[in-house]
Design an enzyme around this catalytic site. Structure first.
Site: not given
Length: 511
Positions: A21, A140
């Site tokens: 990404m 994360d």
């Protein structure tokens, strides 16, 4: 792309890393003549074509989340300098952190001294305490998002980025890449349930297990296989791999990796208290030097190797604050909100509320309007802990005046439930949503728009996953799917999303 100018001032120099990404670059801030790190994200990799409404929404949420996370002040967090969009990219400009990421640090030291593991985890607990108090959930936490600096201090990266990309943590993008990191996902995150501080504690447990054993507790050839193991397999106790590890440390790792969030430690503060007795002391014979994570504990506040520092000059005393003018302040707030300067608007509203109450009375219409605006702006600014008591007060006052089924009363209670959810209190949020749902269901029975009752039922399903009640969550979401298909048709975005989520849960359960 080297040499590209981002935001009119940040010139890209060297790529540091890239993923599905985006990319991370070293860059030079031409305006202030300093080195920075620039993270470029591509909305189309997450949401589809750039021109889509989803991509535009991602851009708005990205800038808002960066603004919220920039308010967190802790030496263990990378400083956020700037954020915005440039062409097709979103960009985040951060402090350039010298050192090695924890994944590389681990790879270079095999086996990793368990005292180092404790020192890293203790520093991460200090960071998580500050982050969760905001409240923000990292979502994360993994070795690639942790840097070990030359003085041994640990710095956490990417705070807030995962929460923008990760509205559904288990969604696969059209490139086939999972959003988030399956190896570090808590069971409730893997199932698409509500996340909270307990989710970061699970990731901390995975990270600590990896430092101690050399590998993550659950690995596999596919993302689904890994997520299934998170849900159903017990982790291997680390002392079976390394008997020299203290028993209390092994027990702590197993608690952090509990499938049910309610069986994990109550917060990062409790984890730190368990780690504190295991922290190294002088004379333990551990290796020393740069990139030694025990150094902050063995030599707290000592200068960096081969570095000198000059203390900054003392700041001049601040002038005494003038008594605010309520009418002028309200005009200022409207202007600031129109310009998107929410944090400044919050500060002004907080300062004029006591003055307005003194001038007009606590129960006056002026004060109620200001209090309502204050609560809404606090929520927009991500300050849920401060918004919650304001919303509860507003709800109580409105209920006393207009009754518990009044639309405004219910809105205040609904917003309070959202705050509880964001604060990582799933059981309390679940109770609040369940308390207001019958009123909204009654409105629906009278022919009103069912959207709010559907949204509450959806949140209840997410929270049931968060507290580990997967069976009840599935029943809740299946019933919601049936009702939304009848109300909107099978191709409406909500039933489509519910079918996809239920299918995804079935895949994870099936492994």
């Amino acid at each position: 792309m080297s040499g590209r100018l981002i935001g009119g001032r940040y010139q890209l120099a060297t790529i540091l890393g890239q993923g599905g990404m985006g990319q991370v670059w070293t860059a030079y801030d031409q305006r202030l003549d300093r080195r920075v790190a620039v993270k470029l994200l591509r909305p189309d990799r997450v949401t589809g074509p750039i021109g889509s409404e989803a991509a535009d929404e991602l851009r708005r949420r990205f800038v808002r989340e960066c603004r919220v996370t920039a308010q967190v002040d802790h030496p263990g967090l990378v400083t956020v300098h700037d954020a915005g969009s440039d062409g097709d990219d979103l960009y985040l400009v951060m402090q350039y952190v010298e050192g090695a990421d924890l994944a590389d640090h681990l790879a270079e030291h095999d086996p990793y001294p368990w005292q180092w593991s404790v020192a890293v985890a203790a520093q991460l607990c200090a960071v998580l305490c500050a982050v969760h108090a905001v409240p923000i959930v990292h979502r994360d936490l993994k070795p690639r998002n942790v840097m070990v600096r030359p003085d041994g201090t640990v710095t956490v990266l990417d705070l807030g980025v995962a929460s923008v990309l990760d509205t559904d943590t288990t969604r696969l993008t059209h490139t086939g890449s999972p959003i988030g990191s399956p190896a570090y996902m808590a069971p409730e995150q893997a199932m698409g349930g509500a996340v909270g501080p307990y989710t970061d504690l699970y990731a901390l447990g995975v990270l600590l297990h990896e430092l101690l054993s050399g590998d993550v507790p659950f690995a596999g050839s596919t993302a689904l296989g890994v997520l299934h193991r998170h849900l159903y397999e017990p982790p291997l106790p680390v002392r079976r791999i390394r008997p020299d590890i203290p028993e209390p440390l092994e027990a702590l790792v197993l608690r952090l990796l509990a499938k049910d969030p309610q069986h994990r430690p109550s917060g990062a503060q409790e984890v730190y208290e368990h780690l504190a007795p295991l922290l190294p002391t002088r004379g333990t014979g551990l290796p020393t030097g740069p990139l030694d994570p025990t150094r902050p504990f063995l030599r707290p506040h000592a200068p960096w190797p081969d570095r000198t520092t000059t203390p900054p000059p003392p700041a001049p005393p601040a002038p005494a604050a003038a008594r605010p003018d309520v009418a002028a302040a309200v005009d200022d707030v409207k202007k600031l909100l129109g310009e998107g300067r929410i944090t400044q608007a919050v500060d002004i509203l907080g300062s004029i509320l006591p003055v307005a109450a003194e001038q007009h009375g606590e129960d006056s219409a002026v004060v109620r309007i200001l209090r309502k605006q204050y609560a809404a702006t606090l929520m927009d600014d991500g300050q849920y802990r401060r918004a919650l008591p304001e919303l509860r007060r507003l709800a109580d006052d409105r209920a006393a005046e207009a009754g518990p089924s009044d639309v405004q009363t219910l809105q205040f209670r609904y917003d309070a439930a959202q705050c509880l959810e964001q604060l990582g209190e799933p059981a309390a949020a679940l109770a609040e949503y369940r308390a207001v749902l019958p009123y909204y269901e009654n409105h629906r029975a009278m022919g009103n728009d069912p959207a709010r009752s559907f949204e509450i039922r959806n949140r209840i399903g997410h929270l049931l996953l968060a507290v580990g009640d997967h069976v009840a969550a599935r029943v809740q979401l299946q019933g919601l799917l049936y009702d939304t298909e009848r109300a909107y048709g099978p191709h409406h975005p909500l039933p489509v999303e519910l079918r996809r989520r239920l299918d995804r849960q079935a895949e994870v359960h099936g492994g």
